[in-house]
Design a protein around this motif. Structure first.
Motif, short mmCIF file in Angstrom:
data_model
loop_
_atom_site.label_atom_id
_atom_site.label_comp_id
_atom_site.label_asym_id
_atom_site.label_seq_id
_atom_site.Cartn_x
_atom_site.Cartn_y
_atom_site.Cartn_z
N GLN A 205 0.84 -1.20 0.00
CA GLN A 205 0.00 0.00 0.00
C GLN A 205 0.88 1.26 0.00
OE1 GLN A 205 -2.41 0.50 3.50
NE2 GLN A 205 -3.53 2.21 2.58
N LEU A 206 1.93 1.22 0.80
CA LEU A 206 2.85 2.36 0.87
C LEU A 206 3.54 2.57 -0.48
CD1 LEU A 206 4.43 4.53 2.43
CD2 LEU A 206 5.98 2.74 3.19
N LEU A 207 4.00 1.47 -1.09
CA LEU A 207 4.67 1.58 -2.38
C LEU A 207 3.71 2.09 -3.45
CD1 LEU A 207 6.80 -1.70 -2.26
CD2 LEU A 207 7.55 0.64 -1.81
N GLY A 208 2.46 1.66 -3.35
CA GLY A 208 1.42 2.14 -4.27
C GLY A 208 1.22 3.65 -4.13
N SER A 209 1.22 4.12 -2.90
CA SER A 209 1.06 5.56 -2.67
C SER A 209 2.23 6.33 -3.24
CB SER A 209 0.97 5.86 -1.17
OG SER A 209 -0.06 5.13 -0.59
N VAL A 210 3.43 5.80 -3.05
CA VAL A 210 4.62 6.47 -3.59
C VAL A 210 4.51 6.56 -5.11
CG1 VAL A 210 7.13 6.32 -3.89
CG2 VAL A 210 6.12 5.85 -1.66
N GLN A 211 4.05 5.47 -5.73
CA GLN A 211 3.88 5.46 -7.19
C GLN A 211 2.86 6.51 -7.65
OE1 GLN A 211 2.90 1.52 -8.44
NE2 GLN A 211 5.05 0.89 -8.53
N MET A 212 1.79 6.61 -6.88
CA MET A 212 0.75 7.57 -7.23
C MET A 212 1.30 9.00 -7.13
SD MET A 212 -2.88 6.67 -6.75
CE MET A 212 -3.63 7.07 -5.18
N ILE A 213 2.07 9.27 -6.09
CA ILE A 213 2.66 10.60 -5.92
C ILE A 213 3.62 10.88 -7.08
CG2 ILE A 213 4.11 12.06 -4.45
CD1 ILE A 213 1.57 11.49 -3.00
N GLN A 214 4.42 9.85 -7.43
CA GLN A 214 5.35 9.98 -8.55
C GLN A 214 4.60 10.39 -9.81
OE1 GLN A 214 6.95 6.08 -8.82
NE2 GLN A 214 9.00 6.70 -8.17
N LYS A 215 3.51 9.71 -10.05
CA LYS A 215 2.76 9.89 -11.29
C LYS A 215 2.09 11.26 -11.35
CE LYS A 215 -0.56 7.38 -14.08
NZ LYS A 215 -1.63 6.38 -13.96
N HIS A 216 1.51 11.68 -10.23
CA HIS A 216 0.66 12.86 -10.29
C HIS A 216 1.25 14.12 -9.67
CE1 HIS A 216 -2.64 10.48 -11.81
NE2 HIS A 216 -2.43 9.60 -10.83
N LEU A 217 2.14 13.97 -8.72
CA LEU A 217 2.56 15.16 -7.96
C LEU A 217 4.06 15.42 -7.94
CD1 LEU A 217 0.18 14.69 -4.88
CD2 LEU A 217 -0.06 16.42 -6.66
N ASN A 218 4.87 14.36 -7.93
CA ASN A 218 6.32 14.56 -7.72
C ASN A 218 7.12 13.45 -8.41
OD1 ASN A 218 8.83 15.33 -6.76
ND2 ASN A 218 8.48 14.55 -4.68
N PRO A 219 7.30 13.57 -9.74
CA PRO A 219 7.97 12.51 -10.52
C PRO A 219 9.32 12.03 -9.98
CG PRO A 219 7.00 14.12 -11.99
CD PRO A 219 6.85 14.68 -10.60
N PRO A 220 10.18 12.92 -9.44
CA PRO A 220 11.49 12.43 -8.99
C PRO A 220 11.45 11.52 -7.76
CG PRO A 220 11.51 14.83 -9.27
CD PRO A 220 10.08 14.39 -9.31
N LEU A 221 10.34 11.46 -7.07
CA LEU A 221 10.29 10.71 -5.81
C LEU A 221 10.60 9.22 -6.02
CD1 LEU A 221 9.47 11.06 -2.76
CD2 LEU A 221 7.25 10.13 -3.42
N ARG A 222 11.48 8.68 -5.16
CA ARG A 222 11.76 7.24 -5.23
C ARG A 222 12.05 6.70 -3.84
NH1 ARG A 222 17.60 6.31 -5.36
NH2 ARG A 222 18.53 8.34 -5.04
N VAL A 223 11.77 5.42 -3.66
CA VAL A 223 12.16 4.77 -2.41
C VAL A 223 13.65 4.47 -2.54
CG1 VAL A 223 11.87 2.74 -0.95
CG2 VAL A 223 9.88 3.76 -2.08
N SER A 224 14.46 5.26 -1.85
CA SER A 224 15.91 5.09 -2.01
C SER A 224 16.50 4.18 -0.94
CB SER A 224 16.62 6.45 -1.95
OG SER A 224 16.53 6.99 -0.64
#
Ligand code: ADP
Ligand code: MG
Length: 306
Positions: A205-224
């Motif tokens: 669920q957390l990874l899904g949220s990160v993906q959603m943020i990447q897609k719609h709000l903040n493309p550079p975001l990644r789980v580093s």
């Protein structure tokens, strides 16, 4: 009685405890010699996991203090209304103190609320107050409600005479607007994972949220970065969980593991991080190793894969 005492004295160098202590002092010596490369532009990391009690706040403050101990300027942004990170950093956060709430809701500059931790001149904190509990609702009707922290932080990093090398955002245990603000302000997500049975539950669920943020709000975001915490090496379960996480996230998991340690859990009640409270304890050494590893990975450009 006498006999058994002698026996235990004779074999004392060979006990697990003795080995652990020898290992610890070797690691301490290695840390004393270590040299780090500080990032040339600020690394903004949000410490997130929508489960409570997994070690987000503990990781935020101890990693922050550990980074400061090797010379990095660090800003902790406390986005949890409980304010535990502010407490652990020894930063006042009563209701009358200017806080992240004022930044998010009233557009007060971040610089006006940042305080220096008594622990180190390199360690700063934008505190949370109880008002932040209402921000989740108040933000709903605000303009650019998902980007308020990002804008404030950009301004801060642009105008600060000595900007932090690392910014760590401590998130509340939910995926509401406060956490979304952290996700849009950051380039990296650091996920602490508790080495226990249900640790992986909710992770997708957390990874899904990160993906959603990447897609719609903040493309550079990644789980580093993934950090295994509260590890108890005596249990098979902890090892199994650690192995499983490493299999899934080979590039992201730090090789440093944070042990379950009483010193780590005691420190906040003294308004301290474990680095200040007992800097030679197993927990403090592990957090210092994690800090060194984190900086080295950046320099090597590791974990870059998306
Ligand atoms: P979160 O911020 O995710 O809710 P916390 O960092 O507040 O989690 O940790 C939850 C509890 O676990 C706290 O009581 C904390 O002191 C304890 N804790 C965290 N890490 C450790 C550790 N390495 N050893 C022992 N206790 C720990
Ligand atoms: Mg917390």
């Amino acid at each position: 009685m006498k006999h058994s005492e002698e026996q235990s004295a004779a074999s004392i160098d060979d006990t697990p405890l003795a080995r652990e202590l020898a290992d610890l002092s070797a690691r301490r010596r290695a840390l004393a010699d270590v040299s780090v490369v500080l990032p040339t532009s600020p690394r903004v990391m949000t410490v997130s996991n929508q489960k409570g009690g997994v070690g987000k706040t503990t990781t935020t403050v101890n990693l922050a203090a550990a980074l400061a101990s090797v010379g990095a300027r660090v800003l902790v942004i406390d986005l949890d209304p409980q304010g535990n990170a502010s407490t652990a950093l020894g930063v006042p956060h009563t209701a009358d103190v200017p806080s992240v709430y004022d930044v998010l809701i009233d557009e007060v500059p971040l610089a006006d609320v940042v305080q220096t931790s008594p622990e180190s001149a390199l360690l700063t904190c934008a505190p949370s107050t109880i008002h932040l509990a209402g921000a989740e609702i108040e933000l709903v009707s605000q303009v650019a409600r998902e980007h308020r922290l990002a804008r404030a932080l950009e301004e801060y990093l642009r105008t600060a005479s000595e900007p932090p090398h690392v910014v760590l955002v401590d998130c509340p245990p939910s995926l509401g607007l406060l956490t979304i603000n952290a996700f849009t302000a950051a380039a990296e997500v650091l996920i602490p994972i508790q080495c226990e049975y249900y640790a992986l539950e909710g992770l997708s669920q957390l990874l899904g949220s990160v993906q959603m943020i990447q897609k719609h709000l903040n493309p550079p975001l990644r789980v580093s970065t993934i950090l295994l915490t509260m590890y108890d090496g005596r249990t098979r379960l902890a090892q199994q969980v650690a192995d499983e996480v490493r299999n899934h996230f080979r590039d992201e998991v730090l090789s440093t593991v944070i042990p379950r340690s009483v010193r780590v859990s005691e420190a906040p009640s003294f308004g301290q991080t474990v680095i200040a409270y007992d800097g030679n304890s197993a927990g403090a050494i592990a957090y210092r190793e994690a800090a060194v590893e984190l900086l080295a990975r950046d320099a090597a450009g590791e974990g870059e894969e998306s």
